[in-house]
Scaffold this motif. Structure first.
Motif, PDB file in Angstrom:
ATOM      1  N   LYS A 164       0.845  -1.209   0.000  1.00 10.98           N
ATOM      2  CA  LYS A 164       0.000   0.000   0.000  1.00 10.98           C
ATOM      3  C   LYS A 164       0.873   1.250   0.000  1.00 10.98           C
ATOM      4  CE  LYS A 164      -4.477   1.206   1.787  1.00 10.98           C
ATOM      5  NZ  LYS A 164      -5.522   0.911   2.710  1.00 10.98           N
ATOM      6  N   SER A 165       1.973   1.187   0.738  1.00 11.49           N
ATOM      7  CA  SER A 165       2.835   2.370   0.826  1.00 11.49           C
ATOM      8  C   SER A 165       3.648   2.571  -0.453  1.00 11.49           C
ATOM      9  CB  SER A 165       3.777   2.241   2.019  1.00 11.49           C
ATOM     10  OG  SER A 165       4.620   1.124   1.828  1.00 11.49           O
ATOM     11  N   ARG A 166       3.804   1.538  -1.253  1.00 12.12           N
ATOM     12  CA  ARG A 166       4.606   1.661  -2.479  1.00 12.12           C
ATOM     13  C   ARG A 166       3.759   1.991  -3.705  1.00 12.12           C
ATOM     14  NH1 ARG A 166       8.423  -3.340  -3.487  1.00 12.12           N
ATOM     15  NH2 ARG A 166       8.781  -2.096  -5.349  1.00 12.12           N
ATOM     16  N   LEU A 167       2.471   1.753  -3.599  1.00 16.07           N
ATOM     17  CA  LEU A 167       1.594   1.931  -4.760  1.00 16.07           C
ATOM     18  C   LEU A 167       0.935   3.307  -4.725  1.00 16.07           C
ATOM     19  CD1 LEU A 167       0.072  -1.658  -4.696  1.00 16.07           C
ATOM     20  CD2 LEU A 167       1.496  -0.687  -6.519  1.00 16.07           C
ATOM     21  N   PRO A 168       0.350   3.750  -5.855  1.00 15.30           N
ATOM     22  CA  PRO A 168      -0.306   5.063  -5.869  1.00 15.30           C
ATOM     23  C   PRO A 168      -1.382   5.151  -4.784  1.00 15.30           C
ATOM     24  CG  PRO A 168      -0.147   4.181  -8.091  1.00 15.30           C
ATOM     25  CD  PRO A 168       0.276   3.083  -7.171  1.00 15.30           C
ATOM     26  N   SER A 169      -1.487   6.317  -4.188  1.00 12.56           N
ATOM     27  CA  SER A 169      -2.480   6.480  -3.121  1.00 12.56           C
ATOM     28  C   SER A 169      -3.893   6.605  -3.698  1.00 12.56           C
ATOM     29  CB  SER A 169      -2.154   7.712  -2.284  1.00 12.56           C
ATOM     30  OG  SER A 169      -2.092   8.848  -3.117  1.00 12.56           O
ATOM     31  N   ARG A 170      -3.972   6.998  -4.973  1.00 18.66           N
ATOM     32  CA  ARG A 170      -5.291   7.115  -5.624  1.00 18.66           C
ATOM     33  C   ARG A 170      -5.607   5.816  -6.372  1.00 18.66           C
ATOM     34  NH1 ARG A 170      -7.101  12.839  -5.274  1.00 18.66           N
ATOM     35  NH2 ARG A 170      -5.471  13.634  -3.921  1.00 18.66           N
ATOM     36  N   PRO A 171      -6.867   5.626  -6.750  1.00 13.97           N
ATOM     37  CA  PRO A 171      -7.229   4.391  -7.464  1.00 13.97           C
ATOM     38  C   PRO A 171      -6.354   4.186  -8.703  1.00 13.97           C
ATOM     39  CG  PRO A 171      -9.187   5.619  -6.873  1.00 13.97           C
ATOM     40  CD  PRO A 171      -8.024   6.489  -6.509  1.00 13.97           C
ATOM     41  N   PHE A 172      -5.884   2.975  -8.877  1.00 14.76           N
ATOM     42  CA  PHE A 172      -5.017   2.706 -10.026  1.00 14.76           C
ATOM     43  C   PHE A 172      -5.499   1.478 -10.796  1.00 14.76           C
ATOM     44  CE2 PHE A 172      -3.085   0.316  -6.537  1.00 14.76           C
ATOM     45  CZ  PHE A 172      -2.799  -0.915  -7.111  1.00 14.76           C
ATOM     46  N   ALA A 173      -5.109   1.462 -12.083  1.00 14.99           N
ATOM     47  CA  ALA A 173      -5.406   0.310 -12.934  1.00 14.99           C
ATOM     48  C   ALA A 173      -4.184  -0.591 -12.945  1.00 14.99           C
ATOM     49  CB  ALA A 173      -5.719   0.776 -14.350  1.00 14.99           C
ATOM     50  N   LEU A 174      -4.415  -1.882 -12.942  1.00 14.97           N
ATOM     51  CA  LEU A 174      -3.305  -2.841 -12.939  1.00 14.97           C
ATOM     52  C   LEU A 174      -3.254  -3.573 -14.271  1.00 14.97           C
ATOM     53  CD1 LEU A 174      -1.092  -4.424 -11.399  1.00 14.97           C
ATOM     54  CD2 LEU A 174      -2.884  -5.976 -10.614  1.00 14.97           C
ATOM     55  N   PHE A 175      -2.053  -3.617 -14.840  1.00 14.44           N
ATOM     56  CA  PHE A 175      -1.819  -4.406 -16.050  1.00 14.44           C
ATOM     57  C   PHE A 175      -0.723  -5.415 -15.731  1.00 14.44           C
ATOM     58  CE2 PHE A 175       0.588  -4.313 -20.337  1.00 14.44           C
ATOM     59  CZ  PHE A 175      -0.009  -5.489 -20.746  1.00 14.44           C
ATOM     60  N   VAL A 176      -1.056  -6.681 -15.791  1.00 11.45           N
ATOM     61  CA  VAL A 176      -0.084  -7.740 -15.523  1.00 11.45           C
ATOM     62  C   VAL A 176       0.220  -8.444 -16.841  1.00 11.45           C
ATOM     63  CG1 VAL A 176       0.430  -9.814 -14.180  1.00 11.45           C
ATOM     64  CG2 VAL A 176      -1.108  -8.075 -13.245  1.00 11.45           C
ATOM     65  N   GLY A 177       1.490  -8.548 -17.172  1.00 12.21           N
ATOM     66  CA  GLY A 177       1.824  -9.225 -18.424  1.00 12.21           C
ATOM     67  C   GLY A 177       3.286  -9.614 -18.486  1.00 12.21           C
ATOM     68  N   SER A 178       3.547 -10.666 -19.236  1.00  9.29           N
ATOM     69  CA  SER A 178       4.933 -11.078 -19.470  1.00  9.29           C
ATOM     70  C   SER A 178       5.479 -10.257 -20.636  1.00  9.29           C
ATOM     71  CB  SER A 178       4.970 -12.558 -19.827  1.00  9.29           C
ATOM     72  OG  SER A 178       4.342 -12.749 -21.072  1.00  9.29           O
ATOM     73  N   ALA A 179       6.723 -10.528 -21.001  1.00  5.29           N
ATOM     74  CA  ALA A 179       7.351  -9.805 -22.113  1.00  5.29           C
ATOM     75  C   ALA A 179       6.930 -10.368 -23.473  1.00  5.29           C
ATOM     76  CB  ALA A 179       8.870  -9.866 -21.973  1.00  5.29           C
TER      77      ALA A 179
END
Lengths: 463, 387
Positions: free
Chosen positions: B202-217
């Motif tokens: 929580k402390s490392r991520l944006p404090s506001r709502p964020f979108a997550l994109f998970v993907g390999s190369a």
């Protein structure tokens, strides 16, 4: 010092004067807009509050009316500094001169060896010099002294207030931070767009500013409740850029800039010793910062051709600070024997001197490659002076049918037209007379009232 | 692990849960499996062997295709792989068509005669590979795609059970093979984020709502990001971010399309790179929205299953929902075409209140677990073995 909630005043109109408070020279361009607006607010006794913004502390501080009045006064009384001809040598030339003088004082053997060494490292030294200069330009806003001591507590702008900022916001503000402050405090923002040239014509700007400005404009649009653009052309450019960046189109409106301040300054103008010698002979006038975009080069080239044709050339007076990317051009002008003494440059010219220069000019020139508005064209017309003007961007909005337009890249056209204008003074007189009879400059007071009206509209609009 | 590896691990787990003894054989290259320990049945596919060449020429991105030629054609490799098989298998599960040449040679030489063949297709590989190779300007793209298509057809012909991951793939394989094809969709394993991990992230991520994109190369992940979102992330408000997790992140940052508006785009993303499973679980739980900007490729995406299972807002393209159309009606799940429609909904969702929990939807999401999605595979295999 962070905001003290007990200091929060009632909703009102807040005018940011951060840029004005940092300015140490005569008012030009953007500073003139802020200057004129503040002056009108003070003179007409409008109910506004002034503030400045501390970028590092992300906080507003109040500024008193007395502080604003004092700063306007300081700017009004700035003196024309630099001398007329010859052309100044520029920073690099000055440095070269210093180095050569120092070398001359050394014993001959050592002097030669050191000279050879410096010659070898010259290309890398030049590159280093350029990088240091760019870095210095970027650091300057951070290192600039605070306009007033931060002894007073910071303030929050009350919900519903309107915050007006029209200065060099890309230097003094972080628009993303302002967006957050606005969300937290509930005020509204009225911002300005003077041009989008750094993004539209990146080749005419230094280093990587294009992408930095794209970031700035995107955040500006997100933070703004309304953006006032200084021409229809600039408004179109801004909306087109927002579309390219995928930013929702902001409420962008055109505001009409004034052009009557200099005639007023002329009425009480004592002539500065720096410009008095120029007035003794006919001259043509080009008022603009000296940078690549302003296209001083085409005038230099046209003058060399006309000189080769044996034409008796009037002096060509450049009024403006040298900027980025013109050192070679300035060096050419300084060294070119064909036009020796024909092109002179003035720097830091105050309003009174500028008014005198307009009054006595045969006509003016404005070959700029692109503009957000083109205030010098409006000023030229306000003095009843014909202008030979570039046909690009917003300039036809300014010059209307009072001036003639040329493609800024078309050298033969500029040579032909200049030859005609120089050899047909009666034609120029007739155009000048027509302008004096028909042209009515837009009053700065009306501009200020228009800006104020926009701010008031936002005050009463829904959140 | 990338999606294909996860799926295969779950397939093995499903067989084992039914009481089968499972042995795996795998060829790997060191660059693609950096940092992962090799098992005793993982065999190295050397980078320097001439088997890596395509018709005598070095062509990138086709190690999967050439690995099968190596497995069957290189005598030492063939012997090593063959001798590694313990006992007489009842079933050979060929996951993806790449090692078909090895299975073909076993058949031709009469080895493991009792073994029935299962072909597990994760994608219709031929058109996908053609798209990737064309993106990189590789002249042999069409010829290579044709060779892969032949391989896929032969795998279907040889198989007693054919598995597809989506209804679309099932239709293609059925049409090409003339055989019944079993739908064994991709699924997920339920995850749990610890309080400690949640607090730390929580402390490392944006404090506001964020979108997550998970993907390999994987190249379609990189191109999909730009095809769905465009060159500029200016459509996001200044206080909203896309958090990018996995190998795709560094490729996005370095991509010329990202660099076009570099400072602006940089201000709208946070790249986390590769993280471990507990961290992944925490970041997924803290996200406001999970995006699936996939615009090319076949198969079905395990990331889609994970996103749907998360209970967060989910925004995907028609491609990314391939195989998961039944879930499009779930609350908070949005499908948009790449480009302007995708950007518009993304910006809107990031400014909405968090997705509220919905018990009915949560029950439906349980169908996404591997134990449900691989049930049809187990049934089909048991039927074949019983016959």
């Amino acid at each position: 010092m962070k905001p003290d909630p007990t200091m929060t005043p009632a909703p009102s109109l807040w005018v940011d004067v951060t840029t004005l408070l940092h300015w140490q020279r005569p008012a030009v361009g953007i500073i003139r807009v802020e200057h004129q607006f503040c002056q009108w607010l003070l003179q007409t006794g409008q109910e506004v509050r002034f503030c400045r913004y501390d970028k590092s502390g992300k906080c507003f501080y109040p500024v008193t009316r007395q502080e604003v009045e004092a700063q306007l006064q300081r700017i009004d009384t700035c003196q024309t500094r630099s001398a007329a001809a010859p052309m100044p040598r520029g920073r690099k030339a000055h440095l070269e001169h210093k180095i050569k003088s120092s070398l001359a004082r050394l014993p001959p053997g050592l002097e030669r060896r050191l000279h050879d060494f410096l010659k070898r490292i010259r290309p890398s030294a030049n590159a280093l010099y350029h990088k240091l200069w760019v870095a210095w330009q970027r650091l300057k806003p951070w290192l600039a002294p605070r306009a007033s001591a931060p002894a007073v507590p910071g303030i929050t702008l009350p919900p519903g207030s309107v915050y007006v900022s029209m200065g060099l916001d890309w230097d003094y503000k972080n628009m993303a931070d302002l967006y957050l402050l606005k969300q937290e405090q509930g005020f509204k923002c009225l911002f300005f767009c003077y041009d989008t040239i750094p993004v539209k014509l990146p080749q005419l700007c230094v280093a990587d500013v294009s992408r930095q400005f794209a970031h700035y404009f995107a955040d500006l649009a997100w933070a703004a409740d309304r953006i006032l653009c200084i021409s229809d052309s600039t408004r179109r450019d801004l909306l087109e850029l927002m579309q390219r960046l995928g930013v929702p189109a902001p409420d962008a409106r055109r505001v009409h800039l004034g052009g009557d301040i200099l005639p007023a300054a002329a009425s009480s103008a004592p002539v500065s010793p720096a410009i008095a010698p120029l007035l003794e002979r006919p001259y043509l006038l080009f008022v603009s910062t000296i940078e690549r975009r302003k296209n001083h080069e085409i005038l230099y080239r046209a003058y060399t051709r006309l000189a080769e044709q044996g034409l008796d050339l009037p002096q060509l007076v450049f009024v403006g600070m040298p900027g980025w990317g013109v050192q070679e051009l300035l060096s050419d002008i300084r060294l070119d024997p064909r036009i020796q003494g024909r092109i002179v440059q003035l720097n830091h010219v105050n309003d009174a001197d500028l008014a005198v220069l307009y009054q006595h000019a045969r006509f003016t020139l404005y070959p700029s490659l692109y503009e957000g508005w083109g205030l010098p064209v409006a000023e030229s017309l306000a003095f009843g002076k014909y202008c030979l003007c570039s046909s690009t961007s917003s300039l036809p909005e300014v010059g209307q049918d009072f001036v003639d337009y040329l493609d800024p890249w078309d050298l033969p056209a500029w040579v032909d037209k200049l030859r005609f204008l120089i050899t047909h003074p009666e034609w120029v007189d007739a155009r000048n007379a027509d302008i004096a009879a028909r042209y009515r400059p837009h009053p700065w007071n009306a501009t200020a009232a228009e800006i104020y009206g926009n701010a008031l509209q936002l005050t009463s609009s829904s959140p | 692990m990338h999606g294909g590896q996860i799926r295969l691990a779950e397939v093995i787990r499903a067989y084992r849960e039914q009481g089968y003894t499972v042995q795996s054989l795998n060829l790997y290259n060191r660059s693609a499996s950096a940092g992962q320990p090799a098992g005793k049945h993982d065999f190295h596919y050397p980078a320097s062997t001439p088997w890596q060449l395509w018709q005598g020429k070095a062509v990138p991105l086709i190690e999967d295709l050439t690995s099968g030629h190596y497995a069957a054609g290189d005598q030492a490799a063939y012997q090593k792989l063959t001798q590694a098989v313990q006992g007489e298998p009842q079933l050979i599960h060929l996951e993806q068509p790449w090692l078909l040449p090895l299975v073909r040679r076993w058949k031709q030489e009469g080895r493991f005669p009792r073994a029935r063949i299962v072909y597990g297709s994760q994608n219709i590989e031929a058109p996908l590979k053609a798209t990737i190779l064309r993106q990189y300007g590789i002249a042999e793209a069409d010829a290579i795609a044709a060779a892969i298509a032949r391989l896929e057809d032969e795998a279907c012909a040889l198989a007693d059970v054919i598995l597809a991951v989506s209804t679309a793939d099932r239709a293609v394989l059925a049409q090409r093979s003339g055989k019944p094809v079993v739908l064994a969709a991709n699924g997920i394993s339920a995850w749990h984020a610890s309080e400690a991990a949640l607090t730390a992230w929580k402390s490392r991520l944006p404090s506001r709502p964020f979108a997550l994109f998970v993907g390999s190369a994987h190249p379609p992940n990189i191109s999909g990001f730009f095809d769905a979102l465009g060159d500029s992330l200016g459509f996001l408000p200044p206080d909203r971010r896309i958090v990018i997790l996995g190998g795709v992140g560094s490729h996005v940052l370095e991509h010329p399309r990202f660099q076009t508006w570099g400072p602006l785009n940089q201000s709208r993303v946070q790249v986390l790179g590769l993280v471990d499973e507990p961290a992944l679980a925490a970041v997924k739980n803290l996200a406001h929205l999970i995006i699936l900007p996939l615009c090319a490729g076949g198969g079905s995406n395990i990331k889609t299953a994970e996103a749907l299972y998360s209970g967060k807002y989910v925004l995907g393209t028609p491609t990314s929902f391939r195989g998961f159309h039944d879930y499009l009606g779930l609350p908070g799940v949005h499908q948009a075409e790449p480009g302007a429609p995708f950007r518009k909904i993304l910006a809107e969702l990031l400014q909405c209140p968090a997705q509220a929990p919905d018990p009915q939807a949560q029950a439906q999401r349980q169908q996404l677990l591997w134990c449900h999605t691989l049930k049809a595979m187990i049934e089909a295999v048991q039927e074949v073995l019983a016959a």
